[in-house]
Write an enzyme that holds these catalytic residues in place. Structure first.
Site, PDB file in Angstrom:
ATOM      1  N   CYS A 261       1.013  -0.813  -0.018  1.00 41.92           N
ATOM      2  CA  CYS A 261       0.060  -0.324  -0.154  1.00 41.92           C
ATOM      3  C   CYS A 261       0.865   1.416   0.297  1.00 41.92           C
ATOM      4  CB  CYS A 261      -0.824  -0.157   0.980  1.00 41.92           C
ATOM      5  SG  CYS A 261      -2.422   1.269   1.248  1.00 41.92           S
ATOM      6  N   HIS A 351      -3.736  -4.650   0.395  1.00 43.88           N
ATOM      7  CA  HIS A 351      -2.906  -5.637   2.122  1.00 43.88           C
ATOM      8  C   HIS A 351      -3.044  -6.915   1.646  1.00 43.88           C
ATOM      9  CE1 HIS A 351      -3.556  -1.716   4.292  1.00 43.88           C
ATOM     10  NE2 HIS A 351      -4.294  -1.076   2.718  1.00 43.88           N
ATOM     11  N   GLU A 353      -2.643  -8.785   4.288  1.00 46.34           N
ATOM     12  CA  GLU A 353      -2.756  -9.553   5.564  1.00 46.34           C
ATOM     13  C   GLU A 353      -4.044  -9.162   4.996  1.00 46.34           C
ATOM     14  OE1 GLU A 353      -4.129  -5.591   5.805  1.00 46.34           O
ATOM     15  OE2 GLU A 353      -2.233  -5.963   4.780  1.00 46.34           O
TER      16      GLU A 353
END
Length: 399
Positions: A261, A351, A353
């Site tokens: 990001c 992202h 995660e």
């Protein structure tokens, strides 16, 4: 929520003069920020606590919000970071076995001003046509004439030129240990890191040292890390000269580097690319990305209003050798990743995660591990297990 007859009136006021009426949701008062929309159907708790949303008023395009209440496990940071929250139909009563309180209660507790009862479909269409812009949410005594509220909005700061990473970053270094045996040590520059990122690394045997955004190159190198991670974060990437200079220092030393990001934009700048502001950005957990090398499509979680300049699949020259634009979004051809071809560094705009979901991109952490494995092998260094630390080239070592 209280009965309809006792609800406090509220208004969302845009800088172009458009006003959306509704009722107060959360704290009562006035708040300002860039108004943006998020297309995620779930994960509002993770969204609200994502530091990347600092100084933004978030519009939920999903009509019903708050059904699962609020719990103490799903926060992605230590607080709610959004400036304000805009929803259509908030849940009157939360219904989830993990909930300890309602979303409305948590917004009040953290003094987050919001508004409900808004025609979020019309608002989202307006933002898609006109672009993200400054706005304010007003309720209670702050709700005055439209002209006065627009004037206050126009006095508030915009997002272009905003340096916000230092405002959300940790002030002190902290360590998240590996799960089980420690295989690697990573220095993570906290530009607005989410809690799930160190957890994803820990699951792969990585001990993560999370450093303040203001850390010097010497402080980062003192960690003696096997790899460096550039986190997500808020603000204009054009303001990140310090992080860009630090990244160049890491690239010169050929330490494996992975950015996501905001970190993607920082790596891109370090490689010589420019950045620009998108009309309304990418925010949600349902955004497609194509890996140019494989043609694979991943559905990703994203939150960014700026992007790197570049052409999908095109190689370009950098001070560190050749690099390529490795990923793009088929919706608008926006650059979604870059990869250096002669030094061990790559990044993506999304992202991996993925809190909350999807999990298509989790293997990017495995690619980061592979880079660190290659470097340790090439330098004939043993594993981190049982070793006090190495990984950054020392005087006399190959760089």
């Amino acid at each position: 929520m209280s009965d309809t007859g006792t609800r406090t009136a509220a208004a969302l006021v845009l800088e172009d003069g458009r006003v959306f009426r509704g009722e107060a949701f959360g704290a009562v008062g006035a708040t300002f920020g860039e108004v943006v929309f998020c297309t995620a159907m779930t994960g509002y708790q993770e969204t609200l606590t994502d530091p990347s949303y600092h100084r933004q008023i978030v519009v939920a395009t999903a009509p019903q919000i708050g059904n699962t209440g609020w719990n103490d496990e799903d926060d992605e940071s230590g607080r709610i970071w959004v400036s304000g929250y805009v929803v259509r139909d908030p849940a009157r009563v939360p219904s989830n076995w993990r909930a300890t309180r309602s979303l409305d209660d948590e917004l009040v507790a953290q003094d987050v001003v919001g508004i409900s009862g808004v025609d979020t479909r019309s608002l989202t269409r307006h933002l898609r046509e006109r672009g993200a812009m400054r706005a304010g949410v007003f309720s209670g005594d702050a709700l005055v004439t439209p002209e006065a509220m627009v004037a206050r909005v126009l006095e508030s700061p915009g997002m272009v030129g905003a340096e916000l990473a230092s405002e959300v970053s940790t002030k002190q270094t902290y360590v998240v240990p590996a799960d089980g045996e420690r295989r690697f040590r990573v220095a993570a520059l906290d530009l607005g890191i989410k809690s799930n990122t160190p957890r994803m690394m820990a699951a792969r045997g990585i001990e993560t040292h999370v450093l303040p955004a203001t850390s010097s190159l010497d402080e980062l190198l003192a960690v003696e890390a096997d790899g460096v991670f550039l986190s997500n974060g808020p603000g204009d990437p054009a303001t990140t000269d310090h992080a860009v200079a630090l990244t160049k220092g890491v690239l010169e030393r050929r330490v494996p580097l992975f950015g996501i990001c905001f970190g993607n934009q920082i790596l891109g700048r370090a490689l010589g690319l420019g950045t620009y502001k998108l009309r309304y950005g990418h925010r949600g957990i349902n955004i497609p990305v194509i890996d140019i090398a494989t043609g694979a499509v991943a559905i990703t979680a994203q939150n960014h209003g700026f992007a790197l300049e570049g052409e999908p699949g095109k190689d370009f020259d950098t001070p560190f050798g050749k690099a390529t634009v490795s990923h793009y979004c088929p919706n608008d051809d926006c650059v979604e990743g870059v990869r250096a071809l002669e030094v061990p560094a790559f990044s993506v705009q999304y992202h991996p995660e993925a809190a909350a979901g999807p999990h298509d991109a989790a293997n990017l952490f495995d690619q980061f591990v592979s880079l660190m494995e290659v470097r340790l092998r090439d330098n004939a260094l043993p594993s981190r297990a049982g070793r006090p630390g190495a990984g950054v080239p020392q005087d006399g070592e190959a760089k």
